[in-house]
Design a protein around this motif. Structure first.
Motif, short mmCIF file in Angstrom:
data_model
loop_
_atom_site.label_atom_id
_atom_site.label_comp_id
_atom_site.label_asym_id
_atom_site.label_seq_id
_atom_site.Cartn_x
_atom_site.Cartn_y
_atom_site.Cartn_z
N VAL A 736 0.72 -1.18 -0.09
CA VAL A 736 0.03 -0.11 0.11
C VAL A 736 0.93 1.36 0.00
N LEU A 737 1.89 1.19 0.70
CA LEU A 737 2.62 2.50 0.95
C LEU A 737 3.69 2.69 -0.36
N THR A 738 4.04 1.60 -1.05
CA THR A 738 4.64 1.50 -2.31
C THR A 738 3.91 2.23 -3.48
N LEU A 739 2.40 1.99 -3.54
CA LEU A 739 1.68 2.60 -4.54
C LEU A 739 1.21 3.88 -3.88
N ALA A 740 1.30 4.16 -2.74
CA ALA A 740 0.84 5.53 -2.46
C ALA A 740 1.80 6.53 -2.49
N GLY A 741 3.33 6.02 -2.39
CA GLY A 741 4.49 6.86 -2.83
C GLY A 741 4.48 7.16 -4.11
N LEU A 742 4.08 6.44 -5.09
CA LEU A 742 4.04 6.68 -6.61
C LEU A 742 3.09 7.97 -6.49
N LEU A 743 2.17 7.99 -6.08
CA LEU A 743 1.28 9.12 -6.26
C LEU A 743 1.92 10.37 -5.64
N ARG A 744 2.70 10.40 -4.74
CA ARG A 744 3.46 11.61 -4.25
C ARG A 744 4.41 12.12 -5.17
N ASP A 758 -7.31 4.84 -8.32
CA ASP A 758 -8.59 4.10 -8.23
C ASP A 758 -8.48 2.87 -7.63
N ARG A 759 -7.30 2.05 -7.86
CA ARG A 759 -7.16 0.79 -7.17
C ARG A 759 -6.94 0.83 -5.40
N LEU A 760 -6.24 2.04 -5.41
CA LEU A 760 -6.23 2.17 -3.89
C LEU A 760 -7.33 2.48 -3.02
N THR A 761 -8.14 3.21 -3.86
CA THR A 761 -9.53 3.57 -3.34
C THR A 761 -10.51 2.50 -2.97
N ALA A 762 -10.35 1.64 -4.09
CA ALA A 762 -11.19 0.21 -3.99
C ALA A 762 -10.78 -0.54 -2.91
N LEU A 763 -9.61 -0.68 -2.80
CA LEU A 763 -8.88 -1.51 -1.64
C LEU A 763 -9.15 -0.85 -0.37
N ALA A 764 -9.15 0.35 -0.20
CA ALA A 764 -9.66 1.01 1.44
C ALA A 764 -11.10 0.73 1.50
N THR A 765 -11.81 0.90 0.54
CA THR A 765 -13.17 0.47 0.87
C THR A 765 -13.30 -1.13 1.52
N ARG A 766 -12.59 -1.96 0.93
CA ARG A 766 -12.71 -3.32 1.05
C ARG A 766 -11.95 -3.71 2.45
N LEU A 767 -11.07 -2.91 2.76
CA LEU A 767 -10.35 -3.22 3.96
C LEU A 767 -10.96 -2.54 5.09
N LYS A 768 -11.47 -1.39 5.03
CA LYS A 768 -12.23 -0.74 6.19
C LYS A 768 -13.52 -1.52 6.48
N ALA A 769 -14.20 -2.36 5.52
CA ALA A 769 -15.13 -3.47 5.96
C ALA A 769 -14.84 -4.66 6.53
N SER A 770 -13.48 -4.79 6.59
CA SER A 770 -13.03 -6.30 7.26
C SER A 770 -13.71 -6.83 8.29
N ARG A 771 -14.01 -8.09 8.00
CA ARG A 771 -14.37 -8.95 8.93
C ARG A 771 -13.67 -10.10 9.37
N ALA A 772 -12.54 -10.03 9.20
CA ALA A 772 -11.18 -11.06 9.54
C ALA A 772 -11.64 -11.69 10.82
N ALA A 773 -11.70 -13.00 10.94
CA ALA A 773 -11.61 -13.62 12.22
C ALA A 773 -10.82 -13.26 13.38
N ASP A 774 -9.40 -13.22 12.97
CA ASP A 774 -8.39 -13.00 13.67
C ASP A 774 -8.47 -11.31 13.90
N PRO A 775 -8.33 -11.04 15.33
CA PRO A 775 -8.54 -9.45 15.61
C PRO A 775 -7.57 -8.87 15.11
N VAL A 776 -6.29 -9.21 15.24
CA VAL A 776 -5.16 -8.52 15.13
C VAL A 776 -5.50 -8.29 13.21
N GLN A 777 -5.45 -9.38 12.69
CA GLN A 777 -5.45 -9.12 11.05
C GLN A 777 -6.87 -7.97 10.98
#
Length: 821
Positions: A736-744, A758-777
């Motif tokens: 994520v930080l590699t792609l974000a660094g390119l935008l800077r 566009d791809r980072l925005t879509a990934l952010a939406t998915r990650l913010k809605a995470s339902r991973a069983a592992d609380p750390v993940q």
């Protein structure tokens, strides 16, 4: 030969002249006669007589009578360091050569000036007026002026050139400042000519000066190395070399042949010919029988190995450098090249000798092949090689990391010492190749072993029970490219014969040099450092297997008896990152374009993209290196890596280990960060990203930027559990930080930026809605998703470089990365 002229004098004198004076008269501003001035001084005859009084420490120089244009003497001049810093970061090494110039001493009234002429702009076929116009249109450099001390009746004069010798001719102060070592100012009282080192020979005069600088706020390297970092002293050699005799024929440079070139602009060129002319740099090599296809030569090229190199290294250096004799012999020159150990008592900086210098440093660094070249013609008048003494020790350390230390010194095919000596033979041949006029050829390893001018990585076999086999680690002797390049550079065959050989060589041999191999995002698929094999993807898989075999066995057996266990941290790095250079090679297939250096009419003008199937295979191989299982380390090894060391720090060790975030204990997460960054940085270099963005527009079947990002996203965010979940999270954050660094940055096309955003925005939406069983993940997913959306916070992280622990240098310490160099 030196002898005393008379009784003691009041000044040291070094005198440059083409002949001894016949008689003497008073100088206009000096009551002493010429004879009185040189009385008592020691005289040496050579290119110019020099007069020395080592007791007084001053220098006088005799110049012949001025010509109509005021020029008294014209020579090739270059500097070299007698003493260096001993630090890789500064680039100031023992025997390092400075700039080469045509130096003219010109009389102007009662003074003589030293000026560097500008031979890059000429009009040799033009009239006197045309030649003057070309000469006068471009700036020269007057670097010194001195008073005439005495004059004889034939117009020759004596001058004191101490000021010329003691100026900072090599830019030491500027170079150390640029390396972060402080601000330097010359100390006049501690800067002087060393007259005891002055020597005159028939074709050169050698002089030395000791330059001392006061250092304000010394940097780390100077503080670690210098006895008193506030005062640093360098000994600088000045070589004045007779201009080559007429008869050398400049060879036009051909971009396909791997030669180093000298550029001259000819303003007298006919209108239907190019003004810019490139000459291939080469030694003068003349047959005793010019009509013979094979002949001995008038003056062979001889390289001498520095006596400072210890055995068995010295013998290995002779053996490796001697390989070039085969190439010259095949080009038709009998006994035209040889290598010897430098005779005792010979100064390795003497301009008459081509020397392979053995250079010690506090940390490992680059080796160099250099030449002193006549800038008017490309004629090489001296070759100088600098070989870093720590390189072979680093190789042995790596081989012990791969094989274990039990076999060190046993003389067998898997003895790290014997493998290291095989490598040093390659290095000796490689750097001499530069000194005799050749560029790198980083495509050599993609066609077997066609060139010692590539950077060779060892060929390692895998035998029964996963035993690593180094019996064919390095090649021996010249490759096909080396023979071809020497033939094109030196052969005196008829033009049609050379043209046929050129066509045959170019048709079957690849050539890729530095501009298409060293920059992140390079498109040329065959130009990589430290790679192997005709199939980069297959070779990456092979190296990943070697890496895993070595890591699974890594432990106390990789240390020599009595070593501090903490040394495992340094030995781990090149093994854990053993795939790093092959990653670079494979990444060049992605968005790759196969181009060369063709000339119009040779039939190879058009470049072609790497086939789409090959690009996709490369992408899959690269994403496989991000697998958590590949990044994890065995638990027993981590326990050993927690061992500490006491006592003073070793700078080599301090800069060659992973820098952790867990205090003094080893941090396996940072190792995973670095390995992920190696792959992601190579794959998502801005130039590569832009090529991928444009590729699908021109050919819908090609790998696109969108497809690339989606593939890496799928691999990076594949489910991982247990101990593998943490290295997976490290990869995800790095990605994520590699792609974000390119935008800077400002290196992306607008389309590339739009796709990544566009791809980072879509990934952010998915990650913010995470339902991973592992609380750390789950926490990690949501944190990463929120970070993508918070551009201010993201920018601050990127600015702080918090996500990017430094990658330990693999290459000799410096900006690039190579281990076996």
């Amino acid at each position: 030969m030196a002898f005393r002229v008379g009784k003691a004098a009041t000044a040291i004198a070094l005198v440059l002249a083409l002949s001894a004076p016949a008689s003497f008269v008073h100088a206009a501003d000096d009551p002493a006669t010429y004879a009185e001035t040189i009385e008592g001084l020691t005289r040496q005859n050579g290119l110019a007589p020099i007069f020395i009084d080592a007791d007084k420490g001053k220098v006088l120089v005799q110049m012949p009578a001025a010509a109509a244009d005021g020029v008294m003497l014209r020579v090739i001049h270059h500097t070299a360091l007698r003493t260096g810093v001993g630090s890789a970061n500064t680039g100031l090494d023992r025997a390092q050569i400075g700039a080469t110039n045509i130096l003219a001493f010109r009389r102007i009234g009662p003074r003589v000036v030293a000026e560097f002429e500008n031979p890059k702009y000429t009009a040799p076929a033009g009239s006197v007026d045309e030649q003057a116009a070309a000469r006068d249109a471009f700036v020269g450099s007057t670097v010194w002026a001195g008073e005439i001390v005495a004059e004889n009746d034939d117009g020759s004069v004596l001058i004191d050139i101490a000021g010329f010798l003691t100026r900072d001719a090599m830019g030491i102060a500027e170079q150390l400042k640029a390396a972060g070592q402080g601000t330097l100012k010359p100390v006049a009282d501690l800067t002087l000519v060393d007259a005891s080192q002055a020597r005159a020979f028939p074709e050169n005069v050698e002089m030395e000066a000791r330059l001392t600088f006061a250092v304000d706020a010394p940097g780390t390297d100077l503080r670690q190395i210098a006895p008193d970092a506030r005062l640093v002293t360098f000994t600088v050699r000045h070589s004045f070399i007779k201009l080559p005799e007429p008869g050398f024929t400049p060879r036009p440079f051909d971009p396909r042949t791997g030669a180093i070139s000298t550029l001259v602009t000819d303003y007298s060129a006919p209108l239907d010919e190019a003004m810019v002319r490139r000459f291939a740099n080469r030694f003068r090599l003349e047959k005793t029988d010019p009509a013979a296809a094979r002949s001995t030569v008038k003056a062979p090229i001889v390289f001498y190995v520095d006596r400072a190199a210890p055995e068995p290294v010295r013998t290995a250096l002779v053996e490796g450098a001697q390989w070039w004799a085969d190439a010259f012999d095949r080009a038709g020159f009998i006994d035209a090249y040889r290598v010897e150990v430098l005779p005792e008592g010979i100064d390795p900086l003497d301009a008459r000798y081509n020397v392979i210098n053995w250079v010690n440093r506090a940390t490992r660094s680059w080796s160099y092949g250099q030449s002193v070249v006549d800038p008017r013609t490309g004629e090489i008048v001296k070759g100088s090689v600098l070989l870093g003494s720590l390189r072979i020790r680093q190789d042995i350390l790596i081989f012990e990391g791969l094989l274990g230390a039990a076999g060190t010194g046993d003389g067998g095919p898997n003895d790290p010492v014997q493998i290291g000596l095989a490598r040093i033979r390659q290095l000796s041949a490689h750097e001499v190749g530069h000194a005799i006029g050749l560029l790198h050829n980083f495509a050599g390893s993609t066609q077997g072993r066609t060139s010692v001018m590539d950077y060779p990585v060892p060929v390692i076999g895998i035998g029964p029970e996963d035993q690593l086999d180094f019996s064919d680690a390095y090649g021996v002797g010249m490759g096909d490219w080396d023979r071809f390049a020497i033939d094109q550079l030196y052969s005196d065959a008829a033009p049609d014969v050379r043209a046929a050989a050129l066509e045959a060589g170019v048709a079957r041999l690849r050539f890729v040099s530095d501009p298409d191999a060293r920059i992140g995002g390079d498109a040329q698929p065959w130009g990589s450092l430290w790679d192997n094999g005709a199939d980069p993807v297959e070779e990456l898989g092979h190296l990943m297997r070697i890496r895993r075999i070595a890591l699974d066995r890594f432990g106390l057996g990789n240390l020599p008896d009595g070593s501090a266990v903490n040394d495992l941290r340094r030995r781990l790095v090149p093994i854990y990152l053993y795939h790093r250079y092959q990653v670079d090679a494979v990444s060049k297939l992605v968005g790759g374009i196969d181009y060369g250096c063709p000339v119009s009419g040779d039939g190879r003008e058009a470049a072609a993209p790497v086939p789409a199937a090959t690009q996709r295979a490369a992408l899959a191989a690269l994403t496989a290196t991000l697998s958590p299982a590949e990044l994890d380390l065995p638990e027993p090894l981590i326990a050993l890596l927690n061992a500490q060391q006491s006592g003073d720090g070793d700078p080599q060790n301090d800069i060659e280990v992973f820098k952790g975030l867990e205090g003094r204990v080893f941090d396996p997460g940072v190792a995973a960060d670095v390995a992920a960054d190696v792959t992601l940085t190579a794959l998502f270099a801005p130039a590569r990203v832009n090529r991928l963005s444009d590729a699908a527009r021109r050919d819908p079947t090609q790998l696109s930027l969108t497809e690339t990002i989606d593939a890496v996203t799928a691999a990076a965010f594949a489910p991982a559990t247990g101990r593998l979940a943490e290295p997976a999270r490290r990869v995800q954050a790095q990605y994520v930080l590699t792609l974000a660094g390119l935008l800077r940055g400002d290196d992306l096309s607008s389309t590339s930026a739009a796709v990544i955003d566009d791809r980072l925005t879509a990934l952010a939406t998915r990650l913010k809605a995470s339902r991973a069983a592992d609380p750390v993940q789950r926490a990690h997913d949501r944190w990463l998703g929120a970070l993508i959306g918070d551009r201010d916070r993201l920018d601050q992280m990127l600015e702080d470089r918090h996500h990017a622990p430094p990658t330990p240098p693999g290459s000799p310490i410096g900006a690039e990365a190579d281990w076996h160099g």
